[in-house]
Scaffold this motif. Structure first.
Motif, short mmCIF file in Angstrom:
data_model
loop_
_atom_site.label_atom_id
_atom_site.label_comp_id
_atom_site.label_asym_id
_atom_site.label_seq_id
_atom_site.Cartn_x
_atom_site.Cartn_y
_atom_site.Cartn_z
N ILE B 176 9.93 25.44 -2.88
CA ILE B 176 10.17 26.44 -1.57
C ILE B 176 9.10 27.49 -1.75
N VAL B 179 6.14 26.77 0.01
CA VAL B 179 6.35 27.15 1.60
C VAL B 179 5.94 28.45 1.92
N GLY B 180 6.33 29.49 0.89
CA GLY B 180 5.97 30.67 1.14
C GLY B 180 4.33 30.64 0.99
N ARG B 181 3.90 30.00 0.03
CA ARG B 181 2.33 30.36 -0.14
C ARG B 181 1.65 29.44 1.09
N LEU B 185 2.24 34.12 2.15
CA LEU B 185 3.10 35.46 1.44
C LEU B 185 2.12 35.99 0.52
N ARG B 193 11.41 37.86 0.23
CA ARG B 193 11.68 36.85 1.10
C ARG B 193 12.12 35.29 0.67
N ILE B 194 11.63 34.81 -0.64
CA ILE B 194 11.99 33.79 -1.17
C ILE B 194 12.72 33.94 -2.55
N PRO B 197 16.45 36.09 -2.56
CA PRO B 197 17.63 35.23 -1.98
C PRO B 197 17.94 33.85 -2.78
N ALA B 198 17.03 33.37 -3.43
CA ALA B 198 17.11 32.04 -4.11
C ALA B 198 17.74 32.54 -5.37
#
Lengths: 256, 284
Positions: B176, B179-181, B185, B193-194, B197-198
């Motif tokens: 995940i 996904v941000g990369r 981001l 953002r990752i 919350p994770a």
């Protein structure tokens, strides 16, 4: 439009995943990359996505070198990789947070409708089936309007029925903005159903074995029907290229 | 699903810690609450009966009615409020400091491999020291009053928070983060953002472990000389031979510990509605 020029990737362990690969892909073209496991096809996608650095060679998008994730390139992975703490709508909008709110919401609403999940934007990822989750992942990549969309075996974890459904969704979504698609798959039928051109890769080191054009017109925005005599002929051709690789891989297994 | 793999805790642990926190349908929930009360209430009634019937003396282990009377008396005289307030203030201050330190250190160690290599061995070494061993030193350094007590509680809280949070940060799914990369981001955006919350579900668990230790250490701190607080009430009860007062303080500890833990869980619940756990499936 997308140019891969003499691309190589050698891992620190010495494994040569990709050796001197050159490939030109036109705008709006759909290219499928097929090959057995270990032929470097996923490595190739990661390089184009900017998630990995090549050991040699260049990647250019419309003349611009790609060395890191690029706004013109989107990627869909084998697993949906949705963010569990965001709703479906928030997941779709994850990559367009920089856009004005109205624009963002309009794109999300359109995307939800296109993937058949209108009215489900408030659901959590845990409430989705595998096929629905992968449709959301497709939408998340496409709302950013990439010029190139990379797909890394996106439907391989799904059952045959859901896979066919997703292929139709993919073609319909592609029809909207016609990005260039680079689709890695080990499913030859999938490649034949979707691609304009099929790149068959060979392992050790990863390289292009052969390249085939699929001459049959695709009934847009639908996948091409498989099982036609033309498709079967192409399939035999691809299998012929893959066969030596499979025999090589069978040898160590036989020795065990 | 796969994105949450690393975040799911053992369902058994969850189930054991959670009952009563989330509102449930009254039927099943009420029945479960009653079942949970059956053992302590039954035991109390049994003991009360045994003392009333003369089967037991009830001098060292007073009957529940005596206990309640003691509590009522403490409450009436205002002593209970005084002691509870003193203890709560110490736990709150120590917990806040400990959480701040533990979180800061774990974020540092989680963000940079170099910081982790430098910090972690020392912190693990310090963690191995039984925290009570700090008591004499803290008294010498910080005096016998509030500062040394709060410091001891903070030390007790900081380590489980550090350990739990660092573990959570390091176990965030690489996939995940990619996904941000792929959406370019920045490091800060990636964290907000990752990673945040994770990490949150396990962070809450780390806070709860820290809070539990905070309650443990407040007693140790109050044993080292205090004129008020529930720990003082315990010590006073021992020295003056008042077992009912000791037990009253213990009951208050149990109630306060459970209440503050429930508060922590309730405060975090709105942020964790997305969790895909076995517990959630059973409720849904």
């Amino acid at each position: 439009m997308l140019r891969l020029d003499g691309l190589s990737r050698t891992y620190p362990t010495g494994t040569q995943a990709l050796a001197h690969l050159t490939l030109d892909v036109g705008a709006g073209e759909i290219v499928a990359i097929v090959g057995g496991s270990g032929c470097g096809k996923s490595t190739l996608l990661r390089l184009v996505a900017g998630l990995d650095r090549p050991s040699g060679g260049r990647i250019e998008l419309d003349g611009e070198a790609i060395t890191a994730p690029h706004p013109g390139v989107g990627i869909v992975f084998q697993e949906p990789r949705l963010l569990a703490w965001l709703t479906v709508a928030q997941n779709i909008g994850f990559g367009i947070a920089h856009l004005p709110r109205a624009e963002r919401e309009a794109r999300i609403a359109t995307a939800l409708e296109r993937i058949g999940l209108a009215g489900h934007g408030g659901r959590w990822p845990r409430e989705l089936s595998g096929g629905q989750a992968q449709r959301v992942a497709l939408a998340r990549a496409l709302v950013a309007r990439p010029r190139v969309l990379l797909l890394d075996e996106p439907f391989s974890a799904l059952d045959a029925f859901t896979r066919a459904d997703l292929q139709e969704h993919l073609m319909a979504l592609w029809e909207d903005s016609r990005p260039t698609l680079l689709l890695v798959t080990h499913d030859i039928d999938e490649a034949l159903a979707l691609a304009d051109r099929i790149v068959v890769m060979r392992p050790h080191p990863g390289r292009i074995g052969t390249m085939l054009s699929v001459p049959t017109a695709r009934p847009r925005p639908q996948p091409r029907p498989t099982g036609t005599p033309e498709a079967e002929a192409l399939k035999r051709q691809i299998l012929n290229v893959l066969r030596p690789a499979r025999q090589q891989m069978a040898l160590p297994a036989a020795a065990e | 699903m796969s994105a949450a793999d690393g975040l799911i805790e053992t369902p058994g642990l969850r189930a054991a810690q959670r009952p009563g926190v989330f509102p449930r349908a009254l039927g099943a929930g009420g029945r479960r609450a009653l079942l949970g009360l059956a053992l302590p209430v039954g035991a109390a009634l049994g003991w009360e009966l045994a003392v009333r019937l003369g089967l037991a003396q009830g001098r060292l282990l007073p009957a529940p009615s005596t206990l309640l009377a003691t509590l009522a008396e403490l409450a009436r005289s205002g002593d209970l409020a005084l002691h509870v307030r003193a203890t709560l203030a110490r736990v709150a201050a120590g917990f806040a400091l400990g959480v701040a330190a533990g979180t800061l250190l774990s974020v540092l160690a989680g963000a940079s491999g170099l910081a982790r290599t430098v910090l972690d061995p020392t912190l693990q070494g310090l963690r191995a020291i039984p925290s009570i061993a700090w008591v004499p030193l803290f008294i010498l350094w910080l005096g016998i009053f509030e500062t040394s007590k709060v410091a001891l509680i903070a030390v007790g809280v900081a380590f489980p928070v550090y350990l739990g949070t660092l573990g959570a940060i390091l176990s965030v799914d690489r996939r995940i983060i990619e996904v941000g990369r792929s959406f370019r981001l920045t490091r800060l955006q990636l964290a907000r953002r990752i990673l945040l919350p994770a990490v949150l579900p396990q962070y809450v668990v780390a806070l709860r472990a820290g809070l539990g230790l905070g309650w443990m250490f407040v007693v140790a701190a109050e044993f080292m000389g205090a004129s008020e607080g529930l720990g003082y009430l315990l010590l006073d009860g021992q020295q003056l031979g008042k077992p009912a007062q000791i037990m009253a303080a213990i009951v208050v500890f149990a109630v306060l510990g459970k209440l503050t833990d429930a508060l922590l869980v309730a405060a975090s619940a709105p942020f964790l509605r997305w969790e895909d756990t076995a517990q959630r499936a059973a409720e849904g």
